[in-house]
Design a protein around this motif. Structure first.
Motif, mmCIF file in Angstrom:
data_model
loop_
_atom_site.group_PDB
_atom_site.id
_atom_site.type_symbol
_atom_site.label_atom_id
_atom_site.label_comp_id
_atom_site.label_asym_id
_atom_site.label_seq_id
_atom_site.Cartn_x
_atom_site.Cartn_y
_atom_site.Cartn_z
ATOM 1 N N ASP A 1 0.835 -1.208 0.000
ATOM 2 C CA ASP A 1 0.000 0.000 0.000
ATOM 3 C C ASP A 1 0.872 1.261 0.000
ATOM 4 O OD1 ASP A 1 -2.293 -1.542 0.043
ATOM 5 O OD2 ASP A 1 -2.467 -1.488 2.244
ATOM 6 N N GLU A 2 1.934 1.238 0.780
ATOM 7 C CA GLU A 2 2.831 2.393 0.811
ATOM 8 C C GLU A 2 3.503 2.593 -0.546
ATOM 9 O OE1 GLU A 2 5.566 2.192 4.050
ATOM 10 O OE2 GLU A 2 4.026 1.828 5.544
ATOM 11 N N LEU A 3 3.876 1.497 -1.196
ATOM 12 C CA LEU A 3 4.508 1.601 -2.514
ATOM 13 C C LEU A 3 3.518 2.118 -3.560
ATOM 14 C CD1 LEU A 3 6.617 -1.681 -2.460
ATOM 15 C CD2 LEU A 3 7.489 0.659 -2.402
ATOM 16 N N ASN A 4 2.267 1.720 -3.438
ATOM 17 C CA ASN A 4 1.251 2.269 -4.341
ATOM 18 C C ASN A 4 1.129 3.779 -4.170
ATOM 19 O OD1 ASN A 4 0.086 0.331 -6.088
ATOM 20 N ND2 ASN A 4 -0.942 -0.654 -4.364
ATOM 21 N N ALA A 5 1.158 4.222 -2.923
ATOM 22 C CA ALA A 5 1.060 5.657 -2.649
ATOM 23 C C ALA A 5 2.267 6.397 -3.220
ATOM 24 C CB ALA A 5 0.950 5.893 -1.145
ATOM 25 N N VAL A 6 3.454 5.825 -3.071
ATOM 26 C CA VAL A 6 4.655 6.438 -3.651
ATOM 27 C C VAL A 6 4.523 6.505 -5.166
ATOM 28 C CG1 VAL A 6 7.132 6.130 -4.055
ATOM 29 C CG2 VAL A 6 6.198 5.785 -1.768
ATOM 30 N N GLY A 7 4.059 5.401 -5.761
ATOM 31 C CA GLY A 7 3.902 5.375 -7.212
ATOM 32 C C GLY A 7 2.969 6.461 -7.716
ATOM 33 N N GLU A 8 1.869 6.686 -7.014
ATOM 34 C CA GLU A 8 0.928 7.727 -7.423
ATOM 35 C C GLU A 8 1.555 9.115 -7.333
ATOM 36 O OE1 GLU A 8 -2.570 7.307 -5.096
ATOM 37 O OE2 GLU A 8 -3.129 5.350 -5.951
ATOM 38 N N ARG A 9 2.421 9.327 -6.333
ATOM 39 C CA ARG A 9 3.023 10.650 -6.150
ATOM 40 C C ARG A 9 4.094 10.944 -7.189
ATOM 41 N NH1 ARG A 9 3.237 9.227 -0.648
ATOM 42 N NH2 ARG A 9 5.502 9.019 -0.748
ATOM 43 N N VAL A 10 4.886 9.941 -7.554
ATOM 44 C CA VAL A 10 6.060 10.229 -8.397
ATOM 45 C C VAL A 10 5.979 9.602 -9.780
ATOM 46 C CG1 VAL A 10 7.478 10.419 -6.331
ATOM 47 C CG2 VAL A 10 7.417 8.242 -7.557
ATOM 48 N N GLY A 11 4.890 8.904 -10.087
ATOM 49 C CA GLY A 11 4.721 8.360 -11.428
ATOM 50 C C GLY A 11 5.355 7.006 -11.656
ATOM 51 N N LEU A 12 5.528 6.212 -10.599
ATOM 52 C CA LEU A 12 6.039 4.846 -10.736
ATOM 53 C C LEU A 12 4.878 3.864 -10.757
ATOM 54 C CD1 LEU A 12 9.036 4.894 -8.200
ATOM 55 C CD2 LEU A 12 9.171 4.952 -10.697
ATOM 56 N N ASP A 13 5.148 2.645 -11.201
ATOM 57 C CA ASP A 13 4.151 1.580 -11.176
ATOM 58 C C ASP A 13 4.161 0.965 -9.784
ATOM 59 O OD1 ASP A 13 2.562 -0.650 -11.439
ATOM 60 O OD2 ASP A 13 3.395 -1.252 -13.385
ATOM 61 N N GLY A 14 3.325 1.485 -8.899
ATOM 62 C CA GLY A 14 3.278 1.003 -7.524
ATOM 63 C C GLY A 14 2.892 -0.454 -7.423
ATOM 64 N N GLY A 15 2.029 -0.909 -8.337
ATOM 65 C CA GLY A 15 1.640 -2.314 -8.320
ATOM 66 C C GLY A 15 2.813 -3.232 -8.618
ATOM 67 N N ALA A 16 3.665 -2.842 -9.574
ATOM 68 C CA ALA A 16 4.839 -3.649 -9.893
ATOM 69 C C ALA A 16 5.825 -3.664 -8.730
ATOM 70 C CB ALA A 16 5.518 -3.115 -11.150
ATOM 71 N N LEU A 17 5.979 -2.523 -8.060
ATOM 72 C CA LEU A 17 6.860 -2.465 -6.896
ATOM 73 C C LEU A 17 6.324 -3.348 -5.765
ATOM 74 C CD1 LEU A 17 7.692 1.351 -6.805
ATOM 75 C CD2 LEU A 17 9.239 -0.510 -7.438
ATOM 76 N N GLY A 18 5.008 -3.308 -5.569
ATOM 77 C CA GLY A 18 4.403 -4.166 -4.548
ATOM 78 C C GLY A 18 4.588 -5.629 -4.869
ATOM 79 N N HIS A 19 4.491 -5.970 -6.164
ATOM 80 C CA HIS A 19 4.718 -7.355 -6.583
ATOM 81 C C HIS A 19 6.157 -7.777 -6.290
ATOM 82 C CE1 HIS A 19 4.104 -11.027 -8.844
ATOM 83 N NE2 HIS A 19 5.088 -10.719 -9.675
ATOM 84 N N ALA A 20 7.111 -6.875 -6.569
ATOM 85 C CA ALA A 20 8.516 -7.163 -6.261
ATOM 86 C C ALA A 20 8.710 -7.363 -4.765
ATOM 87 C CB ALA A 20 9.399 -6.028 -6.771
ATOM 88 N N SER A 21 8.051 -6.539 -3.970
ATOM 89 C CA SER A 21 8.145 -6.657 -2.513
ATOM 90 C C SER A 21 7.669 -8.025 -2.038
ATOM 91 C CB SER A 21 7.318 -5.545 -1.858
ATOM 92 O OG SER A 21 7.152 -5.761 -0.481
ATOM 93 N N ARG A 22 6.515 -8.465 -2.562
ATOM 94 C CA ARG A 22 5.977 -9.763 -2.144
ATOM 95 C C ARG A 22 6.855 -10.916 -2.608
ATOM 96 N NH1 ARG A 22 1.061 -6.860 -3.052
ATOM 97 N NH2 ARG A 22 1.112 -7.389 -5.282
ATOM 98 N N LEU A 23 7.408 -10.812 -3.818
ATOM 99 C CA LEU A 23 8.254 -11.878 -4.337
ATOM 100 C C LEU A 23 9.545 -12.020 -3.526
ATOM 101 C CD1 LEU A 23 7.965 -11.576 -8.222
ATOM 102 C CD2 LEU A 23 7.330 -13.541 -6.816
ATOM 103 N N VAL A 24 10.161 -10.898 -3.208
ATOM 104 C CA VAL A 24 11.391 -10.949 -2.413
ATOM 105 C C VAL A 24 11.111 -11.583 -1.057
ATOM 106 C CG1 VAL A 24 13.072 -9.520 -1.195
ATOM 107 C CG2 VAL A 24 12.550 -9.042 -3.577
ATOM 108 N N ALA A 25 10.008 -11.179 -0.426
ATOM 109 C CA ALA A 25 9.651 -11.765 0.863
ATOM 110 C C ALA A 25 9.389 -13.254 0.729
ATOM 111 C CB ALA A 25 8.426 -11.047 1.436
ATOM 112 N N LYS A 26 8.742 -13.648 -0.359
ATOM 113 C CA LYS A 26 8.418 -15.064 -0.549
ATOM 114 C C LYS A 26 9.682 -15.890 -0.766
ATOM 115 C CE LYS A 26 4.822 -16.393 -0.633
ATOM 116 N NZ LYS A 26 3.996 -16.957 0.465
#
Length: 419
Positions: free
Chosen positions: A107-132
């Motif tokens: 959720d925090e990465l989505n918020a960052v993505g909205e503010r600066v123009g990044l794909d927050g969903g892709a960042l969140g996916h990376a976060s979950r994959l690394v944790a997994k």
């Protein structure tokens, strides 16, 4: 697009960071981060954070327990608080944390993505994959409880996460960097290394590709119950010799709380001390004109300067950096509040002036580090034991403080010892 950059094994400690130290850690950690970005760019700050030895040294110079698992939580928390107001200026965003905060990372990465123009969903996916990967694909006996994700405006990131093994009283920290990886599930870590924990199951190794495909086929053919029945029929496999892998940086911190001579590279320590005693390069004397900045503060600044400018090989002895500002539990000595505050003042002054185009103070800190490296080739100095005794004797005059209270005057301390 990420790779495991290293790992660290640490004694598992509880407790909390007192407010008087947490607030100072935030200010000093932010100042050091700003200095690195000003000198080398924000990508270099990510590389530093991804290096387990540098990360431990960073926490130690900020007065946290030099060898414990608590450094991870406290450093990430300090950076999250300190860099948030500067996110628009520096383009660095710290997300996640411990427990519930780790689960809010997407959720925090989505918020960052909205503010600066990044794909927050892709960042969140990376976060979950690394944790997994570090919790399921690599089964090394440590249960994850902390996940920090630091991302820049251009989408580069570093992940720092930590697991615990209660039975062994140990924590393991994992560092990931978003550079030079083609797959999350095939060799994202160049190696996995650590204390002997028994057999480690690593399904991310490229040699496990056939195993991964076979498991999926077996599950499709037999179903979960059929897999269990087949496993029950198998005899234990004969042991196989592991194939050598290239090693990543792996830090193993000792269990003892007290700082010992063997925890420190003496020649580096003596270089720091000699550079500080000589007041650094000639133009560094200008900093001594700041009220209250004396020889003891310059000694701390020499170690802070090394954290900013040092090469990776300089951080093989993270314990040495605790000699700048001590530790909250009294090891190696109480936190010298007066020295700490002067260090913060000098760093903030240097950064503010550098942003205005006046880089004399930042340049002086850089030369202080350079002089320490030159001097360490031939200088000698006091033993670690003598240095600690001197520091503890002067602790009260420096405003020394621990989680147990203020450092007593020397005569009161001696009376307690004799009693």
């Amino acid at each position: 697009m990420a790779k495991r950059a290293g790992s660290a094994d640490l004694p598992l400690h509880g407790g909390h960071v007192p407010a008087w130290l947490g607030e100072r850690m935030t200010r000093l950690g932010t100042a050091i981060s700003e200095a690195i970005v000003l000198e080398y760019g924000r990508d270099e700050l990510l590389r530093r954070l991804a290096h387990p030895f540098w990360f431990q040294s960073f926490g130690a110079v900020m007065g946290m327990d030099w060898h414990s698992s608590g450094i991870t939580t406290s450093v990430l928390g300090s950076l999250k608080r300190g860099l948030a107001p500067l996110a628009g200026e520096l383009g660095i965003h710290v997300c996640g944390g411990r427990g519930k905060q780790s689960r809010r990372t997407p959720d925090e990465l989505n918020a960052v993505g909205e503010r600066v123009g990044l794909d927050g969903g892709a960042l969140g996916h990376a976060s979950r994959l690394v944790a997994k990967v570090d919790s399921a694909a690599v089964q090394d006996g440590f249960d994850l409880y902390l996940h920090g994700f630091i991302v820049t405006d251009d989408g580069r990131w570093v992940v720092i996460q930590q697991g615990m093994n209660d039975a062994r009283g140990q924590a393991r920290r994992y560092h990931w960097l978003s550079e030079n990886v083609t797959s999350f599930v095939e060799d994202p870590h160049a190696a996995i290394d650590g204390r002997e924990q028994g057999t480690i199951v690593n399904l991310t190794d490229r040699r496990a590709d056939a195993s991964r495909r076979g498991q999926l086929a077996l599950l499709a053919d037999l179903g979960p119950d059929g897999v269990v029945r087949e496993l029950a029929r198998l005899d234990p496999p004969a042991p196989r010799q592991p194939t050598a892998q290239p090693l990543l940086p792996h830090l193993v911190m000792p269990d003892h709380h007290d700082l010992r001579a063997e925890d420190v590279v003496a020649r580096r320590l003596h270089g720091n001390l000699a550079a500080a005693a000589a007041q650094g390069p000639e133009d560094f004397a200008a900093l001594l004109m700041v009220p209250g900045v004396g020889a003891r503060t310059v000694r701390a600044l020499a170690m802070v300067a090394e954290v900013v400018h040092g090469a990776p090989c300089r951080f093989s002895d993270p314990a040495r950096f605790s000699l700048a500002h001590g530790g909250k539990d009294g090891h190696p000595f109480p936190v010298p509040i007066k020295v700490y505050d002067k260090t913060i003042g000098v760093m903030k002054s240097a950064i503010v002036k550098a942003k205005l185009g006046r880089e004399e103070e930042l340049a002086a800190l850089r030369r202080l580090d350079q002089q320490a490296r030159r001097l360490e080739r031939h200088v000698t100095g006091p033993s670690v034991e003598a240095l600690l005794a001197e520091e503890r004797a002067a602790s009260h005059s420096y405003g020394g403080r621990t989680v147990f209270g203020d450092a007593p005057p020397p005569d009161e301390d001696a009376a307690r010892s004799s009693g």
